[in-house]
Design a protein around this motif. Sequence first.
Motif, PDB file in Angstrom:
ATOM      1  N   GLN A   6      15.778  30.612  44.903  1.00 30.05           N
ATOM      2  CA  GLN A   6      16.807  30.332  44.537  1.00 30.05           C
ATOM      3  C   GLN A   6      16.426  28.983  43.371  1.00 30.05           C
ATOM      4  O   GLN A   6      16.538  27.952  43.637  1.00 30.05           O
ATOM      5  CB  GLN A   6      17.906  29.580  45.417  1.00 30.05           C
ATOM      6  N   PHE A   8      17.719  27.891  40.001  1.00 26.60           N
ATOM      7  CA  PHE A   8      18.902  28.261  39.249  1.00 26.60           C
ATOM      8  C   PHE A   8      18.646  27.796  37.719  1.00 26.60           C
ATOM      9  O   PHE A   8      18.097  26.731  37.382  1.00 26.60           O
ATOM     10  CB  PHE A   8      20.256  27.505  39.627  1.00 26.60           C
ATOM     11  N   GLY A  34      21.435  38.838  41.793  1.00 20.14           N
ATOM     12  CA  GLY A  34      21.249  37.256  42.143  1.00 20.14           C
ATOM     13  C   GLY A  34      21.880  36.650  41.166  1.00 20.14           C
ATOM     14  O   GLY A  34      21.253  35.775  40.431  1.00 20.14           O
ATOM     15  N   GLY A  36      23.563  33.989  41.783  1.00 17.27           N
ATOM     16  CA  GLY A  36      23.562  32.580  42.112  1.00 17.27           C
ATOM     17  C   GLY A  36      24.663  31.864  42.095  1.00 17.27           C
ATOM     18  O   GLY A  36      25.719  31.931  42.632  1.00 17.27           O
ATOM     19  N   GLU A  55      24.799  39.488  45.208  1.00 16.11           N
ATOM     20  CA  GLU A  55      23.916  38.219  45.744  1.00 16.11           C
ATOM     21  C   GLU A  55      23.759  38.276  47.173  1.00 16.11           C
ATOM     22  O   GLU A  55      25.079  38.648  47.961  1.00 16.11           O
ATOM     23  CB  GLU A  55      24.983  37.141  45.303  1.00 16.11           C
ATOM     24  N   ASP A  57      23.134  35.902  49.204  1.00 11.66           N
ATOM     25  CA  ASP A  57      23.322  34.510  50.094  1.00 11.66           C
ATOM     26  C   ASP A  57      24.979  34.559  50.187  1.00 11.66           C
ATOM     27  O   ASP A  57      25.769  34.415  49.273  1.00 11.66           O
ATOM     28  CB  ASP A  57      23.040  33.217  49.083  1.00 11.66           C
ATOM     29  N   LEU A  60      26.795  31.593  48.437  1.00 13.72           N
ATOM     30  CA  LEU A  60      26.940  31.734  47.033  1.00 13.72           C
ATOM     31  C   LEU A  60      27.839  32.794  46.604  1.00 13.72           C
ATOM     32  O   LEU A  60      28.864  32.845  45.731  1.00 13.72           O
ATOM     33  CB  LEU A  60      25.455  31.996  46.401  1.00 13.72           C
ATOM     34  N   PRO A 110      15.055  36.806  41.620  1.00 19.78           N
ATOM     35  CA  PRO A 110      14.466  36.293  42.706  1.00 19.78           C
ATOM     36  C   PRO A 110      12.792  36.520  42.833  1.00 19.78           C
ATOM     37  O   PRO A 110      12.619  37.909  43.231  1.00 19.78           O
ATOM     38  CB  PRO A 110      15.031  36.621  44.058  1.00 19.78           C
TER      39      PRO A 110
END
Length: 275
Positions: A6, A8, A34, A36, A55, A57, A60, A110
Amino acid sequence: MRTLGQNFLVDTRIRDSIVNCAGVRFSDLVVEIGPGKGALTRPLAQRAGVLAAIEVDPVLAHDLRRMFRGEENVHIYQDDILSCDLRELVHEHSAELPKAYRALVVANLPYYITTPILNKLLSNPGLFSAFTLMVQLEVAQKLTAGPGSKGYGELSVRAQYFTEPALLFEVPPSAFDPPPSVRSAVVRMRVRPESPVDADPDVMFSIVGAGYGQRRKTLRNSLLASHLFAGKKDAVAEVLSCASIDGRRRAETLSLEEFAAIARAYVKHKAGEDD
Ligand code: SAM
C-alpha cells in the motif's frame, strides 16, 4: 497494511499523466486493480463508461463504496485480484456498454504480486485491449528489454508475445505515501490483435519454459534436461538444426521469432516420431 503493497499515489501530475496515457473513452470498461484510497479511481470513473475496481483490503473497499455511492458506473469489489474471475467480471459489465466496447486495465500495482498479476492478465488473451500499469522500474525494464540485453527473460518473452509493451515514464518514490524503497515506472501494454510469430503458443511457451529452466546453461543443455526432450540428444540436435539455432547459445539471447522457429521444428520432429 504495508504487507499489501500500500503505497498510495499522492502526486497529482503523475496521476493525471497515467489517466491521460490510458486513453480511456466513455465507451470503455476499465478494470482497476488495487484502487486503494481512490487516487486513480476518481478521474478514471469520470472518463470510463464503467469502472470495476478490485480491492482486497476490506476497510479501503468499504470507504470506496461510500465514496462512490450513487455513481452507477462505478463498481467496487472487495476481492483478491489473483483469485477473481476476470472473464466473468468483464462479461457481467459488457451489457452496460456499447457493442464495440474495449476493456482496459489501469492500475498502480501492489508490487509484491506484480508477476502473478501480469501472468494472469497475459493468460487472458482477447479479454483486454490494453494495460496501463505502474510497476517497479526493474519490472518495466524487463517487460521492454530486447534479446541479449539486461533483464530480458521469460517475462519479456511472454509480455512481448501477447502485447506491445512501452515504458512511458519513470516515477520517483516521492510520488507515493509512504514512499516505496524502489523506483517505479508507468508502462503501457497494447494487446496484440494477432500473434507476432507463427507458432503454436502452448508449444512455444513450453520451449521458452524449458529454455529458461536451467539458468546459465546452454540452450542445448536446458532443452535436454526438460521434459520435452527427456535426455534425447539426437532429438535436441535435430530440432535446433532444423530451426537454424546454435545450441551453445543461451535462452536470454533468443528473439521471439527464434523461439517460434524452435517450436515449429519441435512440432515437425514430434510428427515424424509419430509416423
Ligand atoms: N491505486 C491506489 C493509488 O494509486 O494510490 C493504491 C495503489 S497501492 C500501490 C496497491 C493497492 O493494491 C492497495 O490499495 C492494496 O490494498 C491493493 N492490493 C494489494 N493486494 C491486492 C490483491 N491481492 N488484490 C486486490 N488489491 C490488492
